[in-house]
Motif scaffolding. Sequence first.
Motif, mmCIF file in Angstrom:
data_model
loop_
_atom_site.group_PDB
_atom_site.id
_atom_site.type_symbol
_atom_site.label_atom_id
_atom_site.label_comp_id
_atom_site.label_asym_id
_atom_site.label_seq_id
_atom_site.Cartn_x
_atom_site.Cartn_y
_atom_site.Cartn_z
ATOM 1 N N GLU A 43 0.832 -1.211 0.000
ATOM 2 C CA GLU A 43 0.000 0.000 0.000
ATOM 3 C C GLU A 43 0.867 1.262 0.000
ATOM 4 O O GLU A 43 0.443 2.315 -0.465
ATOM 5 N N LYS A 44 2.106 1.159 0.478
ATOM 6 C CA LYS A 44 3.020 2.319 0.488
ATOM 7 C C LYS A 44 3.925 2.323 -0.736
ATOM 8 O O LYS A 44 4.904 3.075 -0.774
ATOM 9 N N GLY A 45 3.673 1.449 -1.686
ATOM 10 C CA GLY A 45 4.478 1.426 -2.922
ATOM 11 C C GLY A 45 5.789 0.663 -2.778
ATOM 12 O O GLY A 45 6.687 0.798 -3.609
ATOM 13 N N CYS A 46 5.914 -0.129 -1.713
ATOM 14 C CA CYS A 46 7.130 -0.941 -1.522
ATOM 15 C C CYS A 46 6.852 -2.363 -2.006
ATOM 16 O O CYS A 46 5.707 -2.803 -2.080
ATOM 17 N N GLN A 47 7.954 -3.092 -2.285
ATOM 18 C CA GLN A 47 7.784 -4.475 -2.739
ATOM 19 C C GLN A 47 7.711 -5.456 -1.565
ATOM 20 O O GLN A 47 7.176 -6.534 -1.684
ATOM 21 N N ASP A 48 8.326 -5.067 -0.452
ATOM 22 C CA ASP A 48 8.328 -5.992 0.689
ATOM 23 C C ASP A 48 8.553 -5.178 1.961
ATOM 24 O O ASP A 48 8.700 -3.957 1.907
ATOM 25 N N ALA A 49 8.594 -5.884 3.095
ATOM 26 C CA ALA A 49 8.767 -5.197 4.377
ATOM 27 C C ALA A 49 9.920 -5.810 5.149
ATOM 28 O O ALA A 49 10.117 -7.025 5.133
ATOM 29 N N LEU A 50 10.663 -4.964 5.833
ATOM 30 C CA LEU A 50 11.690 -5.435 6.761
ATOM 31 C C LEU A 50 11.033 -5.566 8.133
ATOM 32 O O LEU A 50 10.355 -4.646 8.596
ATOM 33 N N MET A 51 11.238 -6.720 8.758
ATOM 34 C CA MET A 51 10.642 -6.937 10.075
ATOM 35 C C MET A 51 11.746 -7.010 11.132
ATOM 36 O O MET A 51 12.798 -7.611 10.892
ATOM 37 N N LEU A 52 11.483 -6.408 12.274
ATOM 38 C CA LEU A 52 12.408 -6.525 13.406
ATOM 39 C C LEU A 52 11.962 -7.741 14.226
ATOM 40 O O LEU A 52 10.865 -8.261 14.020
ATOM 41 N N ASP A 53 12.817 -8.176 15.161
ATOM 42 C CA ASP A 53 12.376 -9.278 16.014
ATOM 43 C C ASP A 53 11.775 -8.733 17.310
ATOM 44 O O ASP A 53 11.697 -7.511 17.497
ATOM 45 N N HIS A 54 11.393 -9.633 18.192
ATOM 46 C CA HIS A 54 10.711 -9.246 19.439
ATOM 47 C C HIS A 54 11.574 -8.352 20.310
ATOM 48 O O HIS A 54 11.073 -7.621 21.149
ATOM 49 N N ARG A 55 12.911 -8.379 20.106
ATOM 50 C CA ARG A 55 13.813 -7.528 20.906
ATOM 51 C C ARG A 55 14.103 -6.203 20.233
ATOM 52 O O ARG A 55 14.758 -5.326 20.787
ATOM 53 N N GLY A 56 13.673 -6.085 18.953
ATOM 54 C CA GLY A 56 13.959 -4.864 18.200
ATOM 55 C C GLY A 56 15.174 -4.986 17.304
ATOM 56 O O GLY A 56 15.580 -4.019 16.657
ATOM 57 N N TYR A 57 15.784 -6.156 17.229
ATOM 58 C CA TYR A 57 16.899 -6.355 16.289
ATOM 59 C C TYR A 57 16.348 -6.585 14.879
ATOM 60 O O TYR A 57 15.213 -7.053 14.721
ATOM 61 N N ILE A 58 17.176 -6.314 13.876
ATOM 62 C CA ILE A 58 16.777 -6.577 12.491
ATOM 63 C C ILE A 58 16.603 -8.092 12.326
ATOM 64 O O ILE A 58 17.471 -8.866 12.748
ATOM 65 N N ALA A 59 15.480 -8.514 11.718
ATOM 66 C CA ALA A 59 15.246 -9.958 11.532
ATOM 67 C C ALA A 59 15.356 -10.327 10.047
ATOM 68 O O ALA A 59 16.410 -10.769 9.588
ATOM 69 N N GLU A 60 14.298 -10.139 9.292
ATOM 70 C CA GLU A 60 14.271 -10.559 7.889
ATOM 71 C C GLU A 60 13.086 -9.881 7.216
ATOM 72 O O GLU A 60 12.368 -9.117 7.841
ATOM 73 N N THR A 61 12.860 -10.181 5.943
ATOM 74 C CA THR A 61 11.655 -9.652 5.283
ATOM 75 C C THR A 61 10.547 -10.691 5.448
ATOM 76 O O THR A 61 10.684 -11.634 6.215
#
Length: 287
Positions: A174-192
């Motif tokens: 909806e924001k014109g992106c192809q995918d999303a970056l997700m953080l983990d439960h602690r706030g670290y970078i996880a994956e798409t």
Amino acid sequence: MDDFSKNEGFIWFDGELIDWKDAKVHVLTHGLHYASSVFEGERCYDGKIFREIEHTERLHHSANTLGFKIPFSIDEICKIRKLVLDSNKIRDGYIRPVAWRGSEMMGISAQKNTIHLAVAAWEWPSYYSPEARLKGIKLDLSKWRRPSPETAPVSTKAAGLYMICTLAKHEAEEKGCQDALMLDHRGYIAETTSANIFMVMNDEIHTPLPDCFLNGITRQEVIKIAKNLGIRVVERHMKLEELQKASEVFVTGTAAEVTPVSQIGELVFKPSAISKKMIEEYNKITS
Ligand code: PMP
């Protein structure tokens, strides 16, 4: 409108090849109500299935983690896969095995439910040249976080884990992106939503530790490729602010292969030499 249930061809379903359109389940299927379902996403390149054993072992692992046993061995599933590819005359394609609990018990408990297995496949050529890929994709920063290992079976491809992925992906689109970056439960970078992420920092490759998300088969291959090229690979917890120090970012997965990232939120990246090299080397091992 495309509709996957209306394709032509054959799907292997509980022991036999049946017409694509007849591969149906009953509405009172435990897998549908309570997400007791696991799946794989695999590719074959010129008739050869990429890392077939690893994918099949992961399917068994996912089912075992959800407390059920797929009634077909690794060897049998490999034979089924070949039958599906041959009968649909697919050489470059995507393969989707899926296993789920049936309808014998309809409640949270499913101790007596039978386990079902289906394998479908469809044509999926590799579309993008390295040059086209180097344009990169845009990632939204999702508000959805990857759960901790105490909350969900994070090392599996269990259907339930993808509920937040579809939410994140829809919001990104909806924001014109192809995918999303997700953080983990602690706030670290996880994956798409369906790929692992890598960052190039000072000619090294840094990637999050897969302690609460899937340690992708492509991720493991890409780490081997980088090490063979003499590039240092660092697996560690990574904070979101560190993205500012990355000169290149790329994601990896069976579907994504190696896909560079051009933007995450407001941050812009220029896919360059290392992304290009990783695309080329990954193409070599898949072709
Ligand atoms: N993370 C998630 C959530 C995925 O669904 C996938 C795709 N299977 C990946 C990572 C990448 O895994 P692989 O390289 O094994 O396809």
